[in-house]
Write an enzyme that holds these catalytic residues in place. Structure first.
Site, PDB file in Angstrom:
ATOM      1  N   ARG A 141     -73.090 -38.422  40.209  1.00 43.05           N
ATOM      2  CA  ARG A 141     -73.411 -39.458  41.195  1.00 43.05           C
ATOM      3  C   ARG A 141     -74.249 -40.607  40.619  1.00 43.05           C
ATOM      4  NH1 ARG A 141     -72.016 -38.098  46.345  1.00 43.05           N
ATOM      5  NH2 ARG A 141     -71.552 -35.907  46.778  1.00 43.05           N
ATOM      6  N   ASP A 172     -68.903 -45.940  47.770  1.00 41.06           N
ATOM      7  CA  ASP A 172     -69.983 -46.367  46.877  1.00 41.06           C
ATOM      8  C   ASP A 172     -69.512 -46.433  45.426  1.00 41.06           C
ATOM      9  OD1 ASP A 172     -72.128 -46.798  48.693  1.00 41.06           O
ATOM     10  OD2 ASP A 172     -72.388 -44.644  48.896  1.00 41.06           O
ATOM     11  N   LYS A 198     -61.024 -41.957  46.887  1.00 41.96           N
ATOM     12  CA  LYS A 198     -61.290 -40.530  47.048  1.00 41.96           C
ATOM     13  C   LYS A 198     -62.413 -40.303  48.032  1.00 41.96           C
ATOM     14  CE  LYS A 198     -64.646 -39.059  45.813  1.00 41.96           C
ATOM     15  NZ  LYS A 198     -66.007 -38.659  45.439  1.00 41.96           N
ATOM     16  N   THR A 199     -62.233 -39.444  49.013  1.00 36.44           N
ATOM     17  CA  THR A 199     -63.309 -38.849  49.784  1.00 36.44           C
ATOM     18  C   THR A 199     -62.704 -37.977  50.864  1.00 36.44           C
ATOM     19  OG1 THR A 199     -65.169 -39.175  51.323  1.00 36.44           O
ATOM     20  CG2 THR A 199     -63.534 -40.928  51.253  1.00 36.44           C
ATOM     21  N   ASP A 201     -64.190 -37.269  53.440  1.00 39.31           N
ATOM     22  CA  ASP A 201     -64.726 -37.754  54.710  1.00 39.31           C
ATOM     23  C   ASP A 201     -63.735 -38.612  55.485  1.00 39.31           C
ATOM     24  OD1 ASP A 201     -66.974 -36.503  53.813  1.00 39.31           O
ATOM     25  OD2 ASP A 201     -68.223 -38.293  53.668  1.00 39.31           O
ATOM     26  N   GLY A 422     -64.180 -26.729  51.327  1.00 38.84           N
ATOM     27  CA  GLY A 422     -62.954 -27.524  51.330  1.00 38.84           C
ATOM     28  C   GLY A 422     -62.843 -28.543  50.210  1.00 38.84           C
TER      29      GLY A 422
END
Length: 547
Positions: A141, A172, A198-199, A201, A422
């Protein structure tokens, strides 16, 4: 490395590609673009990468044999399908020219800065085809935002003769990719930078990006687990299960799991914010459902809670915003105080309204809100046990109602948080195909001289051969937002659209789900069998594309 029987079989799966990506391609350019907001500020910050057109790949008769070495970075939290982005990228650059090389930077952006890398050969890449996780090269990160980092990265890029860098990440991370692309373009370094969406969420999407990769697999994984809990709940008939699911800001995961599993209650953070609901109002609504079901003899149920709920309760959201600014400005003098002194420090430095809100919160929640931020300055909402907070408040209110004769029955709660379960699952056929196409598109964006773009694949509710691949300028998705006390350019997060078809479909069903037991048990992800079972997109994606 050791492989399971499933992994051995999945290694042989050949992801499907859009028709245009199966051979030579050329670029079809659209009209110039502009950012979603704050156009002048974004244009001034990104003069070399602003206003570029959206591009689409179409079939060509002229092969491109471009000689180019490429670097790849996995950035941020894991998402199923990341390895297939890399395999698609690898296969395509080798197809362009067998002499092309792919280098992976180890453990995220920090690998670029610290010159920690490995060449990704066919032997290595083949071990990871259609597998979950990011363990081929690891992720991290580290934010790329300082000139010193850019220059350190440039040293190793030049040493390895890398002419393009692909950053696979969320909003981000792709903001960082855009900043890096602008820096290298401004200095005429000859290094292209491409992003991939990518995410799990699901909040990195817009008119050009239909879905972020990993969302499909993660929500199907969570829905299997939620369905299992619903089956257990309907068997024992004595517990209310409060299930928190990932999604740091947006409630896309919660909504998708609700559409798949039909729980008794699913809270949508964006609706809470729109209706200016308090924590007590949320609890009151939950208790009404619990009391009604108890009156029908049903002392059990399931509640899905989005991870980021606490930030969307308006009073708490305002508190968090001020806390962010306070800790960004005075974190150094705050962090060494003991817990009691920290609480007193915060109350003394907050505005009167926000201090009052802070004082009303349970001590553990107040403490969790004031913990260290993540590297992007965000509250670490996964550490806040919202599911337990809600069940505890429900228990207290129901005891009060019982004393008043408003509630007859029992209330016992179980708590679950589905997050890491997941993020590294073996990708569904959809994510395996989608990610391979994104990697292939990233390679073609590089081969066609693009930088500051994000690879995209559209028309994804159709069969894969009908998908449309291309790229979108990252600046097109940006606006200015306050981060760590300063206004910064960032990709705008896509929240649940309360006027959208997925949410409206949910609203049309939820009263019945609350009163009746309508559970659906999706079961595990299927990789072989009828296409309508194995290749289906999420219900969210399907509903968004209903004509």
């Amino acid at each position: 490395m050791e492989k399971s029987a499933l992994q051995k079989e999945r290694a042989a799966y050949q992801p499907k590609l859009p028709k245009a990506l199966n051979g030579a391609v050329k670029v079809k350019e659209g009209a110039p673009t502009q950012s979603v907001d704050n156009q002048e500020e974004i244009k001034n910050l990104f003069p070399n990468t602003y206003g570029m057109p959206v591009v689409e790949f179409v079939e060509s008769d002229e092969p491109n044999n471009k000689r180019i070495n490429v670097g790849v970075i996995l950035s941020g939290g894991q998402a199923p399908g990341g390895h297939n982005v890399i395999t698609g990228l690898f296969d395509q650059i080798k197809k362009l020219n067998p002499e092309n090389r792919l280098y992976g930077f180890i453990l995220g952006p920090n690998g670029l800065v610290e010159h920690d890398y490995m060449e990704l050969t066919k032997e290595i890449v083949d071990d990871y085809r259609n597998t979950g996780g990011f363990d081929m090269i690891g992720s991290g990160r580290t934010k790329l935002e300082e000139e010193e980092q850019f220059e350190k990265g440039l040293e190793i890029l030049r040493e390895l003769d890398i002419k393009a860098l692909v950053i696979i990440g969320g909003d981000d991370s792709n903001t960082n990719a855009c900043v890096l692309a602008e820096y290298y373009a401004a200095k005429n370094c000859g290094v292209q930078v491409i992003g991939c969406p990518k995410t799990i969420d699901g909040d990195l999407k817009n008119e050009q990006i239909e879905t972020s990769f990993g969302f499909d697999t993660a929500t199907k994984t969570y829905s299997e687990l939620i369905g299992n809990i619903e089956r257990d709940c309907n068997s024992a008939r004595k517990y209310w299960h409060f299930i928190k699911v990932m999604g740091r800001s947006a409630s896309h995961i919660a909504l998708e799991c609700a559409l798949q599993c039909q729980p008794n209650v699913c809270i949508i953070s964006e609706e809470v914010e729109k209706n200016d609901m308090t924590l007590n109002q949320i609890v009151d609504n939950l208790c009404q459902v619990i009391a009604f079901r108890a009156s029908q003899g049903n002392h059990f149920g399931t509640v899905i809670v989005p991870e980021g709920l606490i930030e969307f309760i308006p009073a708490i959201g305002r508190l968090i915003q001020e806390l962010n600014d306070l800790l960004a400005a005075h974190g150094a003098e705050y962090k060494d105080l003991d817990a009691d002194a920290q609480r007193e420090y915060i109350i003394a430095h907050l505005s009167k309204e926000n201090a009052a809100t802070f004082e009303t919160l349970p001590a553990d929640v107040a403490r969790q809100l004031s913990l260290d931020r993540d590297p992007h300055g965000n509250v670490q909402v996964s550490l806040i046990e919202t599911e337990k907070l809600l069940s505890d408040m429900c228990a207290a209110k129901l005891e009060k109602w019982k004393a008043e004769g408003k509630f007859v029955g029992n209330f016992a709660a179980q708590h679950h948080f589905f997050g890491y379960e997941g993020r590294c699952a073996a990708p569904s056929n959809f994510d395996a195909d989608y990610c391979y196409a994104l990697g292939t598109s990233a390679a073609q964006l590089i081969a066609n001289g693009k930088t500051g773009y994000m690879a995209i694949v559209k028309n994804t509710t159709r069969p894969a051969e009908e998908w449309v691949a291309g790229g979108v300028p990252i600046t097109m998705m940006m606006n200015m937002e306050r981060r760590n006390g300063k206004m910064k350019p960032v990709i705008r997060k896509a929240l649940v659209d309360l006027d959208g078809n997925p949410f409206k479909t949910f609203v049309g069903c939820r009263d019945r789900w609350a009163k009746e037991t309508c559970y659906v048990y999706p079961g595990p992800i299927q990789y072989w069998g009828p296409s309508e079972v194995c290749d289906q997109p999420t219900k969210t994606l399907a509903l968004e594309h209903v004509k």
